[in-house]
Design a protein around this motif. Structure first.
Motif, PDB file in Angstrom:
ATOM      1  N   GLN A 102      11.114   2.102 -18.640  1.00  0.00           N
ATOM      2  CA  GLN A 102      11.099   2.145 -17.254  1.00  0.00           C
ATOM      3  C   GLN A 102      10.333   0.819 -16.651  1.00  0.00           C
ATOM      4  O   GLN A 102       9.474   0.404 -17.359  1.00  0.00           O
ATOM      5  CB  GLN A 102      10.249   3.491 -16.846  1.00  0.00           C
ATOM      6  N   PRO A 103      10.720   0.477 -15.591  1.00  0.00           N
ATOM      7  CA  PRO A 103       9.888  -0.806 -14.857  1.00  0.00           C
ATOM      8  C   PRO A 103       8.668  -0.326 -14.520  1.00  0.00           C
ATOM      9  O   PRO A 103       8.267   0.990 -14.174  1.00  0.00           O
ATOM     10  CB  PRO A 103      10.699  -0.994 -13.437  1.00  0.00           C
ATOM     11  N   THR A 104       7.797  -0.988 -14.758  1.00  0.00           N
ATOM     12  CA  THR A 104       6.131  -0.998 -14.350  1.00  0.00           C
ATOM     13  C   THR A 104       5.681  -1.671 -13.107  1.00  0.00           C
ATOM     14  O   THR A 104       6.408  -2.437 -12.783  1.00  0.00           O
ATOM     15  CB  THR A 104       5.367  -1.183 -15.633  1.00  0.00           C
ATOM     16  N   PHE A 105       4.570  -1.530 -12.644  1.00  0.00           N
ATOM     17  CA  PHE A 105       4.228  -1.860 -11.461  1.00  0.00           C
ATOM     18  C   PHE A 105       2.468  -2.154 -11.674  1.00  0.00           C
ATOM     19  O   PHE A 105       1.917  -1.595 -12.527  1.00  0.00           O
ATOM     20  CB  PHE A 105       3.988  -1.059 -10.341  1.00  0.00           C
ATOM     21  N   ALA A 106       2.068  -3.581 -11.168  1.00  0.00           N
ATOM     22  CA  ALA A 106       1.048  -4.040 -11.119  1.00  0.00           C
ATOM     23  C   ALA A 106       0.038  -2.910 -10.062  1.00  0.00           C
ATOM     24  O   ALA A 106       0.623  -2.703  -8.992  1.00  0.00           O
ATOM     25  CB  ALA A 106       0.634  -5.362 -10.645  1.00  0.00           C
ATOM     26  N   VAL A 107      -0.974  -2.474 -10.463  1.00  0.00           N
ATOM     27  CA  VAL A 107      -1.744  -1.630  -9.419  1.00  0.00           C
ATOM     28  C   VAL A 107      -3.148  -2.220  -9.149  1.00  0.00           C
ATOM     29  O   VAL A 107      -3.789  -2.510 -10.113  1.00  0.00           O
ATOM     30  CB  VAL A 107      -1.932  -0.373 -10.232  1.00  0.00           C
ATOM     31  N   ALA A 126       0.954  -1.102  -0.019  1.00  0.00           N
ATOM     32  CA  ALA A 126      -0.066   0.137  -0.097  1.00  0.00           C
ATOM     33  C   ALA A 126       0.955   1.104  -0.117  1.00  0.00           C
ATOM     34  O   ALA A 126       1.565   1.569   0.727  1.00  0.00           O
ATOM     35  CB  ALA A 126      -0.641   0.065   1.322  1.00  0.00           C
ATOM     36  N   VAL A 127       0.564   2.145  -0.863  1.00  0.00           N
ATOM     37  CA  VAL A 127       1.338   3.309  -1.186  1.00  0.00           C
ATOM     38  C   VAL A 127       0.630   4.664  -0.513  1.00  0.00           C
ATOM     39  O   VAL A 127       1.230   5.648  -0.226  1.00  0.00           O
ATOM     40  CB  VAL A 127       2.048   3.433  -2.394  1.00  0.00           C
ATOM     41  N   MET A 128      -0.605   4.776  -0.954  1.00  0.00           N
ATOM     42  CA  MET A 128      -1.518   6.005  -0.421  1.00  0.00           C
ATOM     43  C   MET A 128      -3.063   5.878  -0.568  1.00  0.00           C
ATOM     44  O   MET A 128      -3.292   4.651  -1.365  1.00  0.00           O
ATOM     45  CB  MET A 128      -1.023   7.127  -1.530  1.00  0.00           C
ATOM     46  N   ASP A 129      -3.632   6.543  -0.052  1.00  0.00           N
ATOM     47  CA  ASP A 129      -5.201   6.646  -0.242  1.00  0.00           C
ATOM     48  C   ASP A 129      -5.692   6.938  -1.722  1.00  0.00           C
ATOM     49  O   ASP A 129      -5.130   7.850  -2.443  1.00  0.00           O
ATOM     50  CB  ASP A 129      -5.751   7.539   0.847  1.00  0.00           C
ATOM     51  N   GLU A 130      -6.419   6.001  -2.271  1.00  0.00           N
ATOM     52  CA  GLU A 130      -7.125   6.256  -3.603  1.00  0.00           C
ATOM     53  C   GLU A 130      -7.627   7.807  -3.615  1.00  0.00           C
ATOM     54  O   GLU A 130      -7.459   8.323  -4.750  1.00  0.00           O
ATOM     55  CB  GLU A 130      -7.984   5.309  -4.001  1.00  0.00           C
ATOM     56  N   LYS A 131      -8.368   8.172  -2.650  1.00  0.00           N
ATOM     57  CA  LYS A 131      -8.941   9.683  -2.765  1.00  0.00           C
ATOM     58  C   LYS A 131      -8.135  10.777  -3.001  1.00  0.00           C
ATOM     59  O   LYS A 131      -8.472  11.770  -3.184  1.00  0.00           O
ATOM     60  CB  LYS A 131     -10.010   9.746  -1.361  1.00  0.00           C
ATOM     61  N   ASP A 132      -6.756  10.314  -2.547  1.00  0.00           N
ATOM     62  CA  ASP A 132      -5.912  11.624  -2.591  1.00  0.00           C
ATOM     63  C   ASP A 132      -5.053  11.532  -3.923  1.00  0.00           C
ATOM     64  O   ASP A 132      -4.265  12.543  -4.098  1.00  0.00           O
ATOM     65  CB  ASP A 132      -4.752  11.297  -1.389  1.00  0.00           C
ATOM     66  N   LYS A 191      -7.119   1.747  -0.264  1.00  0.00           N
ATOM     67  CA  LYS A 191      -5.648   2.012  -0.772  1.00  0.00           C
ATOM     68  C   LYS A 191      -5.199   1.475  -2.081  1.00  0.00           C
ATOM     69  O   LYS A 191      -5.455   0.646  -2.768  1.00  0.00           O
ATOM     70  CB  LYS A 191      -5.081   1.139   0.641  1.00  0.00           C
ATOM     71  N   ILE A 192      -4.326   2.456  -2.454  1.00  0.00           N
ATOM     72  CA  ILE A 192      -3.767   2.091  -3.846  1.00  0.00           C
ATOM     73  C   ILE A 192      -2.409   0.939  -3.378  1.00  0.00           C
ATOM     74  O   ILE A 192      -1.623   1.422  -2.676  1.00  0.00           O
ATOM     75  CB  ILE A 192      -2.984   3.065  -4.581  1.00  0.00           C
ATOM     76  N   GLU A 193      -2.316  -0.255  -4.144  1.00  0.00           N
ATOM     77  CA  GLU A 193      -1.286  -1.047  -3.871  1.00  0.00           C
ATOM     78  C   GLU A 193      -0.513  -1.128  -5.202  1.00  0.00           C
ATOM     79  O   GLU A 193      -1.105  -1.383  -6.144  1.00  0.00           O
ATOM     80  CB  GLU A 193      -1.664  -2.224  -3.015  1.00  0.00           C
TER      81      GLU A 193
END
Length: 317
Positions: free
Chosen positions: A297-302, A217-223, A308-310
């Motif tokens: 650039q390396p990518t990330f699954a979201v 988890a990195v941040m709230d989706e609403k933000d 929460k955004i993970e």
């Protein structure tokens, strides 16, 4: 222990302009480059001219730069091409020495001549690809690259003269010129190694970074503001997020070219551009859209869970 402060003429000198202490070859080579400010008078107009020729990423002419840098290859082209002139001229030197010791062996002479011309062809390609890599440098790297180019140019002129003298039968004079050129090439090759390995020109700047194998988890989706490049930290790895309607994309925030912060760049039509040298990457998959970068650039699954955004890293750099 407190490090000594380096001073010149009573003024503190930045570590960036201080030559390495060891080994001695690197130390004195760096001092030599630093003592040649006249190189800047050559490099500044050459860079301006080159940038005017290549244009901007949206220009058709910029595709030439993309090709020369190696976007199509996913790896800089210049290191591969320089093996041609260096290898060919090394072979020519060996054949020349064999000719000198074999009482005018015509086979050795023809072989040396062929290698000399092959090296000249390779030198043209190496110069073009090297220019495309060098045009985005500055500071000490810019000056080192300019000296590298001057030495290579001088060696090429000497070898071209040598090749022409061979046609007129003045072989011993031609060998003397080629031998002088080879000495220049040896030091120029050393400078090329400094640029590639010590200064990291052409290296993948995101390769040392890690990233999680599991969702974090990195941040709230609403933000997360839609359309705004947003930097987050994923277990010590900087990542830039972008929300486009219902889709959230995430790629490494450290530009693979020279380490610029992509989150401080610009975003347009699905592409983020680095604020330092304008490298373009597609946000959906990290692919290089325009140079000077050549590494994706390396990518990330979201995923979004419990608001929460993970993120989870997907592939190697």
């Amino acid at each position: 222990m407190v490090a000594d402060t380096t001073k010149q003429n009573g003024t503190t000198t930045s570590w960036m302009n201080t030559p390495p202490r060891s080994p001695l070859l690197r130390h004195y080579s760096a001092k030599l480059v630093a003592s040649m400010p006249w190189l800047d008078k050559l490099s500044t107009p050459l860079q301006s001219w080159s940038k005017s020729i290549f244009g901007n990423p949206k220009d058709t002419t910029y595709r030439v730069k993309d090709f020369l840098v190696g976007v199509w290859l996913g790896h800089p082209v210049h290191p591969a091409l320089v093996a041609i002139p260096i290898g060919a001229w090394t072979s020519a030197l060996v054949f020349d020495l064999a000719w000198l010791g074999s009482d005018d062996d015509e086979g050795m002479a023809r072989s040396a001549d062929m290698m000399m011309w092959l090296g000249l062809v390779g030198a043209a390609g190496s110069a073009a690809t090297g220019l495309a890599n060098w045009v985005d440098t500055d500071g000490q790297e810019q000056r080192t690259g300019m000296l590298h180019a001057v030495l290579n140019g001088g060696a090429t002129v000497l070898n071209l003269s040598s090749a022409l003298l061979r046609l007129s039968g003045q072989r011993r004079t031609a060998i003397a010129l080629a031998s002088t050129a080879y000495a220049l090439i040896l030091y120029s090759s050393y400078l090329g190694g400094e640029l590639a390995y010590s200064n990291g020109i052409g290296m993948n700047r995101v390769i040392p970074e890690g990233g999680p194998d599991e969702f974090v988890a990195v941040m709230d989706e609403k933000d997360l503001v839609e359309g705004k490049l947003t930097r987050v930290d994923v277990e010590g790895m900087p990542v830039v997020l972008l929300k486009d309607r219902s889709t959230i994309n995430a790629i490494a925030a450290t530009c693979s070219h020279l380490g610029g912060p992509l989150d401080e760049g610009s975003y347009e039509d699905g592409v983020v551009h680095c604020p330092w040298h304008n490298s373009g990457f597609r946000m959906s998959d990290g692919c290089v859209m325009n140079s000077p970068a050549v590494y994706a650039q390396p990518t990330f699954a979201v995923r979004v869970r419990d608001g929460k955004i993970e993120l989870r890293r997907l592939e190697h750099a």
